[in-house]
Design a protein around this motif. Structure first.
Motif, PDB file in Angstrom:
ATOM      1  N   ALA A 263      41.895  54.821 100.731  1.00  0.00           N
ATOM      2  CA  ALA A 263      43.111  54.904 101.297  1.00  0.00           C
ATOM      3  C   ALA A 263      44.058  54.474 100.240  1.00  0.00           C
ATOM      4  N   ARG A 264      45.257  54.593 100.076  1.00  0.00           N
ATOM      5  CA  ARG A 264      46.199  53.899  99.089  1.00  0.00           C
ATOM      6  C   ARG A 264      47.184  53.310  99.732  1.00  0.00           C
ATOM      7  N   ASP A 265      47.414  53.151 101.207  1.00  0.00           N
ATOM      8  CA  ASP A 265      48.367  52.436 101.754  1.00  0.00           C
ATOM      9  C   ASP A 265      47.971  50.910 102.390  1.00  0.00           C
ATOM     10  N   ARG A 266      48.810  50.253 102.571  1.00  0.00           N
ATOM     11  CA  ARG A 266      48.813  48.978 103.100  1.00  0.00           C
ATOM     12  C   ARG A 266      47.935  48.692 104.219  1.00  0.00           C
ATOM     13  N   ASP A 267      48.115  49.575 105.280  1.00  0.00           N
ATOM     14  CA  ASP A 267      47.398  49.735 106.497  1.00  0.00           C
ATOM     15  C   ASP A 267      46.077  49.801 106.512  1.00  0.00           C
ATOM     16  N   HIS A 268      45.362  50.315 105.025  1.00  0.00           N
ATOM     17  CA  HIS A 268      44.223  50.480 104.876  1.00  0.00           C
ATOM     18  C   HIS A 268      43.448  49.351 103.774  1.00  0.00           C
ATOM     19  N   ARG A 269      44.198  48.562 103.380  1.00  0.00           N
ATOM     20  CA  ARG A 269      43.925  47.543 102.466  1.00  0.00           C
ATOM     21  C   ARG A 269      43.866  46.082 102.960  1.00  0.00           C
ATOM     22  N   ALA A 270      42.671  45.249 102.867  1.00  0.00           N
ATOM     23  CA  ALA A 270      42.831  43.887 103.469  1.00  0.00           C
ATOM     24  C   ALA A 270      42.286  43.068 101.962  1.00  0.00           C
ATOM     25  N   ILE A 271      42.848  41.849 102.200  1.00  0.00           N
ATOM     26  CA  ILE A 271      42.089  40.896 101.093  1.00  0.00           C
ATOM     27  C   ILE A 271      41.813  39.568 101.852  1.00  0.00           C
ATOM     28  N   ALA A 272      40.574  39.112 101.528  1.00  0.00           N
ATOM     29  CA  ALA A 272      40.067  37.877 102.156  1.00  0.00           C
ATOM     30  C   ALA A 272      39.306  37.161 100.849  1.00  0.00           C
ATOM     31  N   GLY A 273      39.170  36.091 101.007  1.00  0.00           N
ATOM     32  CA  GLY A 273      38.462  35.158 100.091  1.00  0.00           C
ATOM     33  C   GLY A 273      38.213  33.632 100.689  1.00  0.00           C
ATOM     34  N   LEU A 274      37.381  32.912  99.953  1.00  0.00           N
ATOM     35  CA  LEU A 274      36.841  31.959 100.520  1.00  0.00           C
ATOM     36  C   LEU A 274      37.302  30.817  99.364  1.00  0.00           C
ATOM     37  N   SER A 275      37.483  29.077  99.805  1.00  0.00           N
ATOM     38  CA  SER A 275      37.901  28.219  99.037  1.00  0.00           C
ATOM     39  C   SER A 275      39.180  28.616  98.091  1.00  0.00           C
ATOM     40  N   MET A 276      38.737  28.413  96.643  1.00  0.00           N
ATOM     41  CA  MET A 276      39.549  28.961  95.635  1.00  0.00           C
ATOM     42  C   MET A 276      40.127  30.271  95.846  1.00  0.00           C
ATOM     43  N   GLY A 277      39.299  31.475  96.427  1.00  0.00           N
ATOM     44  CA  GLY A 277      39.498  32.896  96.713  1.00  0.00           C
ATOM     45  C   GLY A 277      40.370  32.968  97.889  1.00  0.00           C
ATOM     46  N   GLY A 278      40.180  31.691  98.738  1.00  0.00           N
ATOM     47  CA  GLY A 278      40.900  31.808 100.079  1.00  0.00           C
ATOM     48  C   GLY A 278      42.629  31.595  99.552  1.00  0.00           C
ATOM     49  N   GLN A 279      42.745  30.663  98.766  1.00  0.00           N
ATOM     50  CA  GLN A 279      44.228  30.458  98.326  1.00  0.00           C
ATOM     51  C   GLN A 279      44.795  31.762  97.535  1.00  0.00           C
ATOM     52  N   GLU A 280      43.757  32.318  96.612  1.00  0.00           N
ATOM     53  CA  GLU A 280      44.152  33.600  96.030  1.00  0.00           C
ATOM     54  C   GLU A 280      44.525  34.662  96.993  1.00  0.00           C
ATOM     55  N   SER A 281      43.644  34.942  98.159  1.00  0.00           N
ATOM     56  CA  SER A 281      43.852  35.987  99.207  1.00  0.00           C
ATOM     57  C   SER A 281      45.053  35.547  99.682  1.00  0.00           C
ATOM     58  N   LEU A 282      45.418  34.514 100.373  1.00  0.00           N
ATOM     59  CA  LEU A 282      46.531  34.098 100.966  1.00  0.00           C
ATOM     60  C   LEU A 282      47.933  34.341 100.196  1.00  0.00           C
TER      61      LEU A 282
END
Length: 381
Positions: A263-282
């Motif tokens: 899907a190409r809409d926001r309601d079907h996209r999530a972003i998550a990450g840990l540590s450095m990736g947490g800062q990137e995901s947020l």
């Protein structure tokens, strides 16, 4: 799976070479190096007759443990009972890191290598492969025009497709972009975190929606992980984060959407990450709420987020997130900064799920986080 290019293969060989000096002084093995007892205590042994001090460093525990030497030069220590998990450990002989020469299971990172040891449970754990349908991992390489200092400009990412993935399904699949931490690589969420098995098991239990999971290499400048100078230079560090966001949004995301039935809409996209990736995901998630409705930060290196000018006008109504989930281990040095970040976001009117998990800055915590946040994604409201 696409064939690896020569430059990436060379980079991986260089990472494997990190293990050579750690094993160079290891004598022949004539003892059991890691013995798991029925009560889940573990006796570790390491032979180095010439060392004056040896410590056991289990990265998943708060403190290192001193080892005692016997007449044959074997150093020994027995841990407290440990819960079922995959533990990262290494020996420190007179301050020098040494791998366990009797344990072939390792986690290979950009700057170091550690051994892995699995303490089994009475029943299968969420991160273990079980008799359920399994998804597939696909490894993609591409030429990046954004990321700096890649060998031959070759970047990579992994994609998990769920069991029974159908490229012609009537309904497109939601997609989770899952980011690793500093010193890790695109393969870390699966090689160390066993994310694909966690997702397989959650799917078999009916706890999550079938989803595509994309795990990219999380550097905008590879020098950020390979040289300390790039990390000390604030401008270069900021450029690393900026370039990774650009690479994710303008290179990886379009390739994923052109290759997979997502899907190409926001309601079907999530972003998550840990540590450095947490800062990137947020940072990426909160500044691109038109693209992501689910934003998750795990043990995030998040101290600078409240002062980020791009977040100054963060508004809960325009953001309209379906989930903002922040977590950290209770014994992690980043626990207080993450708590303060959650409080700051709440002060701006954002709805935040803040979760504290027992543990340190460790894959044990992040695996548990995945088990708990994945069922919250892409649910109907």
């Amino acid at each position: 799976m696409k064939s690896p290019c020569t430059s990436v293969a060379a980079r991986l060989l260089a990472l494997f070479a990190l293990a050579a000096p750690l094993l160079a002084q290891a004598p022949p093995i004539n003892y059991q190096s890691a013995e798991i007892h029925p009560d889940h205590t573990i006796t570790f042994r390491y032979k180095d007759a010439g060392a004056t001090k040896v410590m056991l460093n289990i990265r998943d525990l708060p403190k290192q443990m001193p080892m005692a030497k016997d007449a044959t030069g074997v150093w020994t220590v027995t841990t407290q009972p440990l819960p079922p998990a995959i533990y990262n450990y290494i020996f420190l002989a007179d301050g020098e890191s040494r791998l366990d020469p009797a344990n072939p299971h390792v986690a290979i990172k950009f700057q170091n290598v550690t051994n892995l040891l699995t303490v089994p449970g009475a029943s299968p754990q969420p991160w273990e492969p079980t008799n359920v349908p399994h998804g597939e991992l696909h490894h993609h390489f591409y030429t990046s025009s954004v990321v700096l200092n890649l060998p031959n400009n070759q970047d990579d990412y992994y994609v998990y497709t769920p069991p029974g993935y159908d490229s012609k399904a009537k309904v497109a699949y939601p997609v989770l972009y899952l980011l690793h931490g500093f010193n890790e690589a695109a393969y870390s969420w699966t090689d160390v975190g066993k994310a694909n098995y966690i997702l397989d098991n959650l799917l078999a239990q009916g706890k999550i929606k079938p989803m595509i999971v994309v795990m990219p290499l999380g550097y905008g400048d590879l020098n950020y992980v390979t040289t300390s100078e790039a990390r000390r230079d604030q401008a270069k560090a900021a450029d690393h984060y900026k370039r990774f966001q650009q690479a994710l949004l303008t290179e990886v995301l379009p390739q994923v959407e052109a290759t997979y039935h997502v899907a190409r809409d926001r309601d079907h996209r999530a972003i998550a990450g840990l540590s450095m990736g947490g800062q990137e995901s947020l940072t990426i998630g909160l500044t691109n709420t038109d693209k992501f409705a689910y934003v998750i930060g795990l043990s995030s290196a998040a101290q600078g987020l409240p002062t980020n000018p791009d977040l100054a006008n963060l508004n809960p109504k325009t953001a309209n997130l379906r989930l903002l989930w922040i977590s950290c281990g209770t014994e992690d040095s980043l626990s207080e900064p993450n708590h303060k970040l959650a409080d700051w976001l709440k002060s701006k009117g954002m709805t935040v799920d803040y979760v504290q998990t027992p543990g340190v800055h460790s894959w044990i915590v992040w695996q548990d986080n995945l088990v708990h946040f994945a069922p919250l994604l892409f649910q109907s409201k």
